[in-house]
Scaffold this motif. Sequence first.
Motif: not given
Length: 246
Positions: A30-31, A41-43, A185-187, A237-238
Amino acid sequence: MNTPVRFFAALPAAETGGKDKQQGPEVTAHQRESHGRPVRQVQVTGVAEVSCPADRASVRISVTSTKESVNEVTKSISRRLEYILQTIRQHGVTDEDMSVRQCLHRDADSFSMDAEILVTFSDFEKMQQTCSVLLEKLDKSVHVGAPLFFHSAACLSQLRLRACVSAVENAQQKASKISQLLGECVGSPLLVREEETKEWRNEDEAAGREHSSTPLLPLLSHMPTTTASSQVFVSFSFRDKSRKKQ
């Protein structure tokens, strides 16, 4: 289904330096897509279990007769067989859901014939009505076996789909709560992967197989169910706060 909550959150650092080597392959990928910028991001892992009762049942109906001639035994079986098939059709069962087998054999000075009808029902109320009518009208001259409940292929496919979707919804709820806790905020989702699936069926129907011509109401109260579970890994993603400010 109670399971420990497992989550990973990735936030931008002041200096990335050699930290890329410590991150998983998915984060690294992703980077690169983000032109070297750290992915915010959050997993999370989502789990779910979904159950559904059997949607089909097969019933074996048999008649037998012994006469001195082939003509007599054939007529005896044909009359009852015609009545049974007519009764089944009157309760909404099509010919595609029925199969008939007949067997004629000789015993010394007599002839015996057996006929068996295997019927698949999708409406259990009509199944109960059909069996009750046959037992009432034909009495001991007909044998009605206990229903064997099972799940159709379409039912199982829908069950697995529901389990997977519910697991993703569970993951989304976790990500949303975690994002709020971190002031984010979650994306959009970056990755969705189903990691594990399981499926099992209870064995309550086994007791019903031991009895024939059994009242159907007790059997319906012990209808077998199949449960499907799914575990998914989702990366969200955030949302970029800098764009929102602009």
